[in-house]
Motif scaffolding. Structure first.
Motif, PDB file in Angstrom:
ATOM      1  N   GLY A 616      12.135 -10.649  -0.297  1.00 17.32           N
ATOM      2  CA  GLY A 616      12.002  -9.604   0.704  1.00 17.32           C
ATOM      3  C   GLY A 616      11.799 -10.214   2.069  1.00 17.32           C
ATOM      4  O   GLY A 616      12.354 -11.264   2.392  1.00 17.32           O
ATOM      5  N   THR A 648       6.722  -8.001   2.331  1.00 21.12           N
ATOM      6  CA  THR A 648       7.262  -6.699   1.939  1.00 21.12           C
ATOM      7  C   THR A 648       8.363  -6.928   0.908  1.00 21.12           C
ATOM      8  O   THR A 648       9.384  -7.552   1.210  1.00 21.12           O
ATOM      9  N   ASN A 650      10.631  -4.691  -1.121  1.00 23.64           N
ATOM     10  CA  ASN A 650      11.094  -3.315  -1.280  1.00 23.64           C
ATOM     11  C   ASN A 650      12.498  -3.305  -1.873  1.00 23.64           C
ATOM     12  O   ASN A 650      13.314  -4.199  -1.606  1.00 23.64           O
ATOM     13  N   SER A 651      12.773  -2.326  -2.680  1.00 20.12           N
ATOM     14  CA  SER A 651      14.071  -2.173  -3.312  1.00 20.12           C
ATOM     15  C   SER A 651      14.238  -0.720  -3.729  1.00 20.12           C
ATOM     16  O   SER A 651      13.260   0.024  -3.843  1.00 20.12           O
ATOM     17  N   GLU A 656      11.628  -3.629  -8.896  1.00 22.08           N
ATOM     18  CA  GLU A 656      11.757  -4.724  -7.943  1.00 22.08           C
ATOM     19  C   GLU A 656      10.905  -4.488  -6.704  1.00 22.08           C
ATOM     20  O   GLU A 656      11.190  -5.042  -5.647  1.00 22.08           O
ATOM     21  N   GLN A 657       9.865  -3.672  -6.830  1.00 20.72           N
ATOM     22  CA  GLN A 657       8.965  -3.392  -5.719  1.00 20.72           C
ATOM     23  C   GLN A 657       7.587  -3.968  -6.004  1.00 20.72           C
ATOM     24  O   GLN A 657       7.166  -4.094  -7.153  1.00 20.72           O
ATOM     25  N   ASN A 660       4.480  -0.649  -4.131  1.00 22.58           N
ATOM     26  CA  ASN A 660       5.326   0.518  -3.865  1.00 22.58           C
ATOM     27  C   ASN A 660       6.237   0.318  -2.655  1.00 22.58           C
ATOM     28  O   ASN A 660       6.585   1.273  -1.952  1.00 22.58           O
ATOM     29  N   GLY A 661       6.637  -0.926  -2.417  1.00 23.80           N
ATOM     30  CA  GLY A 661       7.555  -1.217  -1.327  1.00 23.80           C
ATOM     31  C   GLY A 661       6.907  -1.334   0.035  1.00 23.80           C
ATOM     32  O   GLY A 661       7.612  -1.546   1.036  1.00 23.80           O
TER      33      GLY A 661
END
Length: 798
Positions: A616, A648, A650-651, A656-657, A660-661
């Motif tokens: 990320g 971070t 995020n996805s 893949e988080q 929660n991103g």
């Protein structure tokens, strides 16, 4: 007639004189200024030609150039804290002089003599660069009497660690693998002895330590955070000497001297630690524990002529650590007496060619290998897990002094990487199954150019550009994943094999470097810098402090290289004839393709690590302030750092988080750090030193609740790194007793008494919970050094 002949003779003599003058060509007086004994280059030394009133100062490598006509000149060489020399030099077609300056031991401020000019922090162009003198490091209080190069860095602004005894260090929001650590140009993949308690660098052979955390020259590359450049001192050229020391943790011995006087010299130094007997003095539960190490550092220098110098540096270090009963194997095997055995081997062969007074060529062949092994002797679960990293490199750098305003440098580099992630070999009667993870092979090519331009008396610019190219080589089997599904072991849609010698993927790009210095007034300057760095090799771990056996991983089509962009601005000032200096730097750094791990990751045995790793973005920003006193009986500095680091992950796929991103603090995020070090030296025979450090506790992940599954209490974790362990603070103290250096003795002795953690504060390394079938019990704190540790070290030199 006689008058006519007289005039003709005068005209002929005048013409001859003019012709003689026309034959006078401008040459250059060049040379190196070093410190006598240690052969440390002296930066900022003054070379002054008295008859012409022309002079210059040496660069950081002790080198200088003065354009001048042929002839004989009186030259004076001087530097603060050293005895000046005056000599007559005959300048001809090629004049290269080597001068060794002797320290002025009658000068009380010798304790703070540095190999840089007193106002170098204001005048130099780059920012975020700190050089530590090994003499000052020796005077700092040391844990268990071990003078430690890496531990001394933790007193600098912008440098931190996740806890006591942790492997590596963190710089400006970077993980430990984002630091390029060089020993005479050879990279080291592990810098710690005894799982992180001590560093691998023998203080007896270290010349100086330079940390580049902001202004990183284009000659360096391959890491996204900092460069720690450690130089081994030059061997003694005049006579043989031996030295050593005896301490609680280790004993040291070394020898150096000329094999052929002023032509061929050598140095060899070793440290040996045999601490097993200490554990027999402790609780019965520690019986059977092994914790020892040894290392050897060598250097050979051959100078067949003034134009050619060949040097070879070698390093070997090995650690063995074993607990009598544990669960630290990390390979999901039921084994006790797990043993960690890891070693580093590195070597550099360097050729320095003095082309002419304005050009200097350095060419190096470098080799570095790191090997780690985890093993257990139990017959039913006997195994050996081995991993290796190989680094082979050839590089060449050409330095060109164009004129008084421009100093340029160009260079090329080629690196061959080979990584064997893990190979498990079971014992003859073991229940373990053998496996071998696929090897990784790649090449990194780079070219760079740099120019330091003195725009005016008050403004200077350092501009550089580096281009790096990374090429993945076979043999391998490349997994391709569907973009419509999360990257999991079962979502690979194709497997493509590649044979050895096949380049199947490349990465690359430009890495600009820029620094600008503007003098505001005498002793005051402001600097601005920008760096872009690319990192192609990564250390992956899902533990807070990476073990020496953690896995190294090369970039590939599924793991992108990390890219860091850093902008920094600093204000620097000196006062009272450079007795005091102060600085303040702010920085902002973004990280592209930052690496973290998925919840529940198994990185060590995974043949497809990309399914457990996430990539990320990251950002780090901070303020670093430093106030230093350089002269007088009291010397030292106080530094404060405000620093934040967020990641971070995020996805569009929840698997893949992380958090929660949303952005979350990195494991090594410590907002506030305060360090203070002071040395009191009332005489040349005695010094007293103190260190104090305070920092915010690092982030941790605590359970938010619990669930009962099959009558077993299971913790529930929601968000990562949202709580912190208690704040950290510690005071250290040491006393150094030396013989009067003004009195020459065949045997020089010293004693160092130190107390680490004077007031025995129980600093928490981690916080954990104890579970039972009925309830969650309260949190428990784990302290690594929960008491005061006194030590006594004896040093001797012949």
């Amino acid at each position: 007639m006689i008058r006519y002949l007289y005039v003709c003779v005068l005209l002929c003599l005048a013409a001859g004189h003019l012709r003689g003058q026309s034959k006078k060509v401008v040459q250059s007086l060049t040379g190196y200024i070093r410190q006598a004994g240690s052969r440390t280059p002296i930066a900022g030394a003054t070379i002054f030609i008295q008859s012409t009133r022309v002079g210059t100062t040496t660069g950081k490598d002790g080198f200088f150039v003065i354009p001048i006509e042929e002839g004989s000149y009186p030259v004076r060489i001087s530097h603060v804290g050293f005895i000046s020399q005056t000599m007559t030099v005959n300048v001809n077609k090629l004049t290269l002089i080597n001068i060794d300056l002797v320290e002025d031991t009658q000068y009380l401020d010798e304790v703070v003599v540095q190999t840089e000019a007193p106002d170098k922090n204001v005048r130099k162009v780059e920012l975020g660069v700190t050089q530590l003198n090994i003499k000052n490091i020796r005077r700092m209080p040391a844990f268990m009497g071990e003078v430690d190069v890496v531990r001394s860095l933790l007193l600098l602004p912008g440098v931190s660690t996740v806890g006591e005894g942790a492997t590596g260090f963190n710089v400006r929001g970077g993980s430990i693998d984002q630091n390029l650590v060089l020993l005479d140009d050879a990279p080291l993949f592990n810098t710690s002895h005894l799982l992180g308690f001590f560093s691998v660098f023998n203080p007896d052979v270290v010349r100086d330590v330079t940390l580049h955390r902001g202004g990183i020259a284009p000659a360096f590359g391959g890491r996204a955070s900092s460069v720690l450049d450690i130089k081994v001192k030059e061997p003694e050229t005049e006579k043989w000497s031996a030295y050593g020391g005896i301490g609680i943790v280790s004993s040291r011995a070394g020898v150096e001297g000329p094999i052929v006087k002023k032509k061929l010299t050598m140095l060899a130094a070793t440290r040996v630690s045999v601490n097993d007997f200490l554990f027999k003095l402790g609780p019965a539960s520690l019986n059977g524990t092994r914790a020892n190490f040894y290392d050897l550092t060598t250097k050979l220098k051959w100078q067949p002529s003034e134009k050619h110098t060949l040097t070879g540096t070698g390093y070997f270090g090995r650690d063995v650590f074993r607990l009598p009963a544990d669960s630290l194997s990390g390979v999901e095997l039921n084994a006790s007496s797990t043993q960690f055995d890891y070693q580093s081997v590195a070597g550099t062969l360097r050729w320095n060619y003095f082309v002419n007074p304005r050009m200097n060529l350095n060419t190096s062949a470098i080799w570095s290998q790191y090997r780690s092994e985890i093993s257990a002797p139990d017959s039913a679960n006997q195994f050996s897990l081995v991993a290796e990293v190989h680094h082979k490199q050839v590089k060449s750098d050409l330095t060109i002094t164009v004129n008084d305003r421009h100093a340029a440098q160009v260079g090329l580099s080629a690196i061959d990487y080979f990584v064997q992630p893990n190979t498990l070999t079971p014992g003859r009667y073991s229940n373990a199954l053998p496996y071998t993870l696929p090897t990784e092979r790649a090449y990194e090519l780079a070219a760079y150019v740099q120019d330091e331009w003195k725009v005016s008396e008050s403004t200077a610019l350092l501009a550089g550009l580096r281009y790096s190219l990374f090429l993945n080589d076979g043999p391998t089997t490349l997994r391709t994943y569907s973009s419509e599904l999360p990257r999991l072991p079962g979502t690979a849609i194709s497997l493509t094999p590649y044979t050895a010698g096949t380049i199947y993927h490349t990465y690359g790009g430009l890495e600009p470097r820029l620094a600008l210095r503007m003098n505001l007034s005498e002793g005051r300057s402001i600097k601005i810098g920008y760096n872009r760095l690319r990192q192609y090799i990564h250390l992956v771990s899902n533990t807070t402090a990476a073990l020496p056996t953690s896995r190294w991983l090369l970039s590939n089509p599924n793991i992108k290289p990390q890219i860091a962009d850093q902008l920094s601005v600093g204000y620097f000032m000196n006062g009272k004839q450079n007795e005091y200096e102060a600085s303040a730097e702010v920085y902002y750094k973004t990280l592209t393709n930052a690496i973290d791990y998925r919840d529940g990751a198994n990185l060590q045995r995974n043949p497809a690590p990309e399914t457990d790793l996430l990539q990320g973005s990251g950002q780090a920003y901070g303020l670093e302030m430093l106030v230093r006193k350089n002269k007088g009986a009291w010397t030292g500095w106080v530094s404060y750092t405000f620093a934040r680091t967020f990641l971070t992950m995020n996805s569009r796929f929840p698997d893949e988080q992380v958090n929660n991103g949303r952005a979350y603090p990195a494991n090594f995020d410590k907002p506030h750090t305060l360090n203070a070090t002071a040395t009191y030296r009332p005489s040349l025979r005695f010094s007293l030193s103190f260190n104090f450090t305070y920092s915010t506790g690092r982030p941790i992940t605590q359970p938010y609740g619990r669930a009962r599954i099959n009558n077993v209490i299971v913790p529930i974790y929601v968000n990562r790194n949202q709580e912190r362990i208690p704040d950290y603070h510690r005071l250290d103290f040491s006393m150094l007793f030396e013989q009067d250096p003004a009195k020459k003795r065949k045997v020089q002795q010293s004693w160092n008494f130190a107390i680490y953690n004077v007031y025995a504060h129980k600093n928490a390394y981690s916080v954990f919970y104890r579970y039972d079938p009925r309830q969650f019990e309260d949190a428990f704190k784990l302290s690594i050094f929960g008491t005061a540790f006194p030590s006594l070290t004896y040093n001797v030199r012949f």
